[in-house]
Design a protein around this motif. Structure first.
Motif, PDB file in Angstrom:
ATOM      1  N   ALA A   3      34.919  41.671  55.861  1.00  0.00           N
ATOM      2  CA  ALA A   3      36.257  41.969  56.379  1.00  0.00           C
ATOM      3  C   ALA A   3      37.060  40.711  56.662  1.00  0.00           C
ATOM      4  O   ALA A   3      38.291  40.776  56.798  1.00  0.00           O
ATOM      5  CB  ALA A   3      36.151  42.807  57.657  1.00  0.00           C
ATOM      6  N   ARG A   4      36.385  39.549  56.741  1.00  0.00           N
ATOM      7  CA  ARG A   4      37.082  38.306  57.094  1.00  0.00           C
ATOM      8  C   ARG A   4      37.162  37.313  55.942  1.00  0.00           C
ATOM      9  O   ARG A   4      37.841  36.300  56.050  1.00  0.00           O
ATOM     10  CB  ARG A   4      36.375  37.635  58.277  1.00  0.00           C
ATOM     11  N   ILE A   5      36.470  37.569  54.852  1.00  0.00           N
ATOM     12  CA  ILE A   5      36.445  36.616  53.736  1.00  0.00           C
ATOM     13  C   ILE A   5      37.773  36.645  52.987  1.00  0.00           C
ATOM     14  O   ILE A   5      38.227  37.696  52.544  1.00  0.00           O
ATOM     15  CB  ILE A   5      35.280  36.919  52.776  1.00  0.00           C
ATOM     16  N   ARG A   6      38.370  35.486  52.842  1.00  0.00           N
ATOM     17  CA  ARG A   6      39.606  35.360  52.068  1.00  0.00           C
ATOM     18  C   ARG A   6      39.337  34.818  50.664  1.00  0.00           C
ATOM     19  O   ARG A   6      39.979  35.231  49.695  1.00  0.00           O
ATOM     20  CB  ARG A   6      40.596  34.431  52.782  1.00  0.00           C
ATOM     21  N   ASP A   7      38.403  33.871  50.548  1.00  0.00           N
ATOM     22  CA  ASP A   7      38.077  33.269  49.257  1.00  0.00           C
ATOM     23  C   ASP A   7      36.571  33.351  49.056  1.00  0.00           C
ATOM     24  O   ASP A   7      35.797  32.883  49.902  1.00  0.00           O
ATOM     25  CB  ASP A   7      38.534  31.807  49.210  1.00  0.00           C
ATOM     26  N   LEU A   8      36.152  33.906  47.922  1.00  0.00           N
ATOM     27  CA  LEU A   8      34.737  34.122  47.655  1.00  0.00           C
ATOM     28  C   LEU A   8      34.396  33.599  46.268  1.00  0.00           C
ATOM     29  O   LEU A   8      35.085  33.904  45.291  1.00  0.00           O
ATOM     30  CB  LEU A   8      34.404  35.620  47.742  1.00  0.00           C
ATOM     31  N   GLU A  30      41.534  37.326  48.922  1.00  0.00           N
ATOM     32  CA  GLU A  30      42.656  36.910  48.089  1.00  0.00           C
ATOM     33  C   GLU A  30      42.214  36.316  46.762  1.00  0.00           C
ATOM     34  O   GLU A  30      42.958  36.366  45.789  1.00  0.00           O
ATOM     35  CB  GLU A  30      43.525  35.898  48.844  1.00  0.00           C
ATOM     36  N   SER A  31      41.017  35.719  46.721  1.00  0.00           N
ATOM     37  CA  SER A  31      40.568  35.104  45.477  1.00  0.00           C
ATOM     38  C   SER A  31      39.070  35.290  45.298  1.00  0.00           C
ATOM     39  O   SER A  31      38.307  35.267  46.264  1.00  0.00           O
ATOM     40  CB  SER A  31      40.913  33.612  45.460  1.00  0.00           C
ATOM     41  N   ILE A  32      38.666  35.492  44.042  1.00  0.00           N
ATOM     42  CA  ILE A  32      37.256  35.639  43.679  1.00  0.00           C
ATOM     43  C   ILE A  32      36.977  34.755  42.477  1.00  0.00           C
ATOM     44  O   ILE A  32      37.754  34.734  41.515  1.00  0.00           O
ATOM     45  CB  ILE A  32      36.886  37.083  43.288  1.00  0.00           C
ATOM     46  N   VAL A  33      35.854  34.058  42.521  1.00  0.00           N
ATOM     47  CA  VAL A  33      35.345  33.325  41.362  1.00  0.00           C
ATOM     48  C   VAL A  33      33.918  33.807  41.116  1.00  0.00           C
ATOM     49  O   VAL A  33      33.064  33.715  42.000  1.00  0.00           O
ATOM     50  CB  VAL A  33      35.353  31.799  41.586  1.00  0.00           C
ATOM     51  N   LEU A  34      33.659  34.337  39.943  1.00  0.00           N
ATOM     52  CA  LEU A  34      32.333  34.842  39.574  1.00  0.00           C
ATOM     53  C   LEU A  34      31.866  34.101  38.330  1.00  0.00           C
ATOM     54  O   LEU A  34      32.471  34.228  37.262  1.00  0.00           O
ATOM     55  CB  LEU A  34      32.393  36.354  39.274  1.00  0.00           C
ATOM     56  N   HIS A  35      30.827  33.297  38.490  1.00  0.00           N
ATOM     57  CA  HIS A  35      30.315  32.603  37.310  1.00  0.00           C
ATOM     58  C   HIS A  35      28.807  32.415  37.429  1.00  0.00           C
ATOM     59  O   HIS A  35      28.205  32.647  38.475  1.00  0.00           O
ATOM     60  CB  HIS A  35      31.023  31.274  37.071  1.00  0.00           C
ATOM     61  N   ASN A  36      28.213  31.977  36.327  1.00  0.00           N
ATOM     62  CA  ASN A  36      26.775  31.836  36.283  1.00  0.00           C
ATOM     63  C   ASN A  36      26.423  30.678  35.374  1.00  0.00           C
ATOM     64  O   ASN A  36      26.566  30.765  34.159  1.00  0.00           O
ATOM     65  CB  ASN A  36      26.131  33.139  35.780  1.00  0.00           C
ATOM     66  N   GLY A  37      25.983  29.569  35.962  1.00  0.00           N
ATOM     67  CA  GLY A  37      25.636  28.384  35.185  1.00  0.00           C
ATOM     68  C   GLY A  37      24.284  28.475  34.527  1.00  0.00           C
ATOM     69  O   GLY A  37      23.943  27.678  33.661  1.00  0.00           O
TER      70      GLY A  37
END
Length: 799
Positions: free
Chosen positions: A431-436, A459-466
């Protein structure tokens, strides 16, 4: 500030001349300038009829406009015998919350730091006769005891936000007045001055829309026709006022609030002490196991004067320095220990610890990197979860930023299951995360067990897998399963980046509010028809970067009515392939892009016999200012060269051009030479980037014609019909095979253009090893680019 007003070039009618902007915004902006260190500001006014004018001396009449009332209020709000210091009170997070309807400032005496005035705003958008007032609770400690029994409150009010004439300051107005003298306003919305007893604290009600100045330490300027009432304990200009009381915590200026000189002081500190202070911090951070207690940090080697200067700073300035020093993306947890930059800095000395422990913003971001065997040997998953929750518990009400990287199958010798992984870490924080940002194996499975409808501030999500270097179903949602709904109800989500398209080949397999997206980055393996469907849903997109799958066919995109992407400014579409170019202009066949400024396509295949090139691509070229056919680290321009030149003729507004050596560099460079009797290609060109990405292609490098480049520069140095060329950037990639040749080319470039460089040409030559210069690093650093999202591009380059 040498000049300001609400909108450039005379303002905007219906906005600049309203009470909302002309009066309230102008006061707010002026005080905001003072709060960050400006000592003066000049408001702009122009000839008769301009919407943001202070007044209009029309023939036979005189009109006083909303900005003039703002000046009256600011002049009284800033009054002080010794000068004023202004502090934004950040009421209910008003400095950063775009939906805030209240805000306020405290004005302090510059010598004794006593409170002189409060300025309180109620931006609730309705009429003042029906709006709930905002109530501000002021503690008795805010006022001098000698004057606290008779505090004057003066109001700036209007009948509505859109009002242009019916405005009052202190119960007086200049409506219909031609001599500049305020007269009493008899209207019910015109709040008169009130006096209140604040001996035991008091509550000030501010009607909406409106603003109040509370004269805590000085009497207000007395105007004629002033109407003053006296009440005890509360100021209530409207008998119908209903409100929620906002308690203001006001403390002495000298102890915790930042003075006007904060930013100037910070700049001076950095200039004088940066090297010594940052070296000391770096020495601390280089200790591999972190710091366990005060005794392990030896500050004896730090110059005493430097340490004394640092510790004499106000806490807010010291906190600002700490924030600037944190690693990008948050306070990274050191590998091998549950520690981090914030914790490490808190062990330097007791003063730093005191500042850090009460600074929520320092605890509001965290980069948790668990992908290391040393960590896995020492800590259980339960310890990790508890550490993260304890960390963010110190963040107060600040929105959170979390970056989490873990490619491990197990932690502490125990296998991590989908249920026991994110499901214990994220739910208390969602409920408090703005950027993940998440970098995990089997990402879809982890997301599937999280509760829906919890990311209300995201507000923003980045999903990646190295870890995965190929197209793997482990990174995509199974289309046969029920849709993934974890991101369906995210009302603030605007930025999304994915290394793999989580939705796979079926867009509706993952429910995301695409219409909210302003930045969208998908780094690989998206099919052209899916991209077409996706873009048609992203009607508010500003910046998009997409890698389509290499063996796809753009001609499979079905024709349909065009979708207008009215906000799209930057668009990059790249086909990541080492075989044959499949990207054709058909990828844009279903879109109208009226605001497009930057277009990057490649490897682009053009056919002289196909009419679709002109139908789908050429209309967009007339709008753009930055054009690139650069595509990844490898580039092709598979087309008839005459068609490529013809294409550039349609790009008459391009200022920044990006080409690759494999685009038949010499042919295009010759076409850019301005000569008599020949149409000018790219007449507004200011900057050109030339890439030579293949580190092993000796023949390619030998074909580089320095004289042709010099001739092109010379023809555009003082042209009569073209814009002056300002900058050339050349990117050379070398290997052991081409090292000496690249060095020779670099020297030849610098020698050949030396005369123009001495006259102002900017020449930027970059030499790198294979894979070192990453494509997105060469993208313009425009405000539209979302830095965290572009990290997905970096990941693709390395794989």
């Amino acid at each position: 500030m040498t000049e300001f007003n609400s909108a450039s070039c005379g303002g905007i009618p219906g906005i600049s001349n309203t009470f909302a902007v002309g009066s309230l915004w102008t006061v707010d902006y002026a005080l905001q300038l003072a709060s960050v260190g400006y000592s003066a500001a000049y408001i702009h006014t122009r000839e008769q009829g301009i919407s943001y004018n202070l007044f209009d001396p029309s023939p036979g009449s005189w009109t006083t406009n909303p900005p003039y009332y703002a000046l009256l209020a600011v002049a009284e709000a800033l009054q002080s015998k010794n000068g004023s210091k202004v502090v934004d009170l950040d009421i209910m997070g008003s400095r950063t919350d775009l939906n805030a309807t209240v805000s306020g400032y405290a004005v302090y005496d510059a010598i004794d730091s006593s409170v002189q005035q409060f300025v309180l705003f109620n931006y609730y958008n309705t009429t003042s006769t029906s709006a709930p007032s905002a109530s501000f609770s002021l503690p008795s400690s805010s006022f001098k005891s000698s004057s606290s029994n008779a505090i004057t409150v003066k109001y700036l009010t209007a009948v509505s936000m859109a009002e242009t004439m019916n405005i009052s300051w202190g119960g007086q107005t200049l409506r219909g007045v031609g001599d500049g003298k305020l007269v009493k306003a008899a209207d019910s919305w015109a709040a008169a001055n009130v006096q209140i007893d604040c001996t035991k604290g008091c509550t000030v009600n501010v009607p909406a829309p409106g603003m109040a100045v509370v004269f805590a330490g000085a009497a207000p300027v007395q105007n004629n026709a002033t109407n003053t009432n006296t009440t005890t304990g509360a100021a209530k200009p409207s008998s119908d006022a209903t409100s929620t009381v906002l308690a203001l915590s006001i403390v002495p200026m000298a102890k915790s609030l930042v003075p006007l000189c904060v930013y100037a002081t910070l700049v001076r500190i950095r200039r004088v002490m940066r090297d010594d202070w940052l070296q000391a911090c770096n020495d601390v951070l280089r200790q591999p196991q972190g710091i366990q207690d005060d005794s392990t940090m030896n500050t004896a080697d730090m110059d005493d004067s430097v340490l004394d200067s640092i510790n004499s700073l106000p806490s807010e300035i010291l906190c600002k320095i700490f924030l600037d020093y944190l690693p990008e993306g948050g306070s990274e947890v050191l590998v091998g220990s549950l520690s981090g930059t914030t914790i490490t800095l808190s062990h330097v000395c007791s003063r730093w610890r005191e500042v850090i422990l009460v600074a929520p913003r320092l605890w509001s971001q965290l980069f948790l990197n668990l992908d290391d065997e040393r960590f896995q040997e020492k800590h259980s998953w339960e310890q990790v979860v508890q550490f993260v929750l304890n960390w963010f518990s110190k963040a107060g009400e600040c929105p959170l930023k979390l970056r989490f990287n873990c490619q491990s199958v197990s932690v502490g010798g125990r296998e991590i299951t989908e249920e026991g992984y994110l499901n214990h870490l994220l739910p208390p924080l969602m409920a408090r995360i703005r950027d993940l940002e998440l970098d995990l194996r089997r990402l879809p499975q982890h997301l599937s067990v999280l509760p829906p409808n919890k990311f209300q501030q995201l507000e923003s999500i980045v999903l990646h897998n190295g870890y995965l270097k190929t197209n793997s179903v482990e990174m995509m949602w199974n289309p046969d399963d029920e849709p993934l709904t974890i991101f369906e109800n995210t009302p603030r989500l605007q930025r999304l980046a994915m290394f793999f398209p989580l939705f796979g080949k079926r867009l509706n397999s993952v429910l995301i509010p695409w219409f909210q997206m302003t930045s969208l980055i998908i780094s690989s393996y998206i099919h052209p028809p899916v991209l077409d469907e996706l873009l048609s849903k992203c009607v508010n997109l500003v910046c998009g970067v997409f890698y389509i799958i290499g063996d796809a066919d753009c001609s499979l995109i079905p024709s349909r009515p065009k979708t207008t992407l009215a906000h799209l400014v930057e668009l990059t579409i790249v086909c990541y392939t080492s075989i044959q170019s499949v990207l054709t202009p058909a990828v844009l066949r279903n879109f109208h892009l009226p605001k497009l400024q930057t277009l990057r396509l490649g490897p682009l295949s053009l056919e002289a016999t196909s009419l679709e090139d002109k139908v789908y691509l050429f209309p967009h070229l007339s709008l753009i200012r930055r054009l690139s056919f650069q595509s990844h680290m490898r580039s092709w321009f598979e087309c008839d060269h005459s068609l490529a030149i013809e294409l550039l003729k349609f790009a008459g507004n391009v200022e920044d051009f990006d080409i690759s050596s494999t685009n038949d560099y010499s042919t295009i460079m010759k076409a850019l030479i301005i000569s008599d009797g020949v149409d000018i290609i790219l007449p507004k060109l200011k900057s050109i980037r030339i890439h030579f990405p293949d580190p092993f292609n000796v023949d390619q490098l030998r074909k580089i014609s320095i004289p042709t480049l010099v001739k092109m520069v010379d023809s555009r140095w003082h042209p009569q019909q073209a814009t002056h060329l300002e900058k050339i950037s050349v990117f050379l990639t070398q290997s052991t095979v081409t090292k000496s040749l690249v060095r020779m080319l670099k020297n030849s470039l610098e020698d050949g253009l030396q005369g123009y460089v001495s006259r102002g040409l900017i020449l930027h030559v970059v030499v790198s090893g294979a894979g070192e210069v990453i494509w997105q690093d060469r993208l313009p650093h425009d405000e539209n680019y979302w830095k965290e999202g572009m990290d997905c591009m970096r990941l693709l380059e390395t794989t």
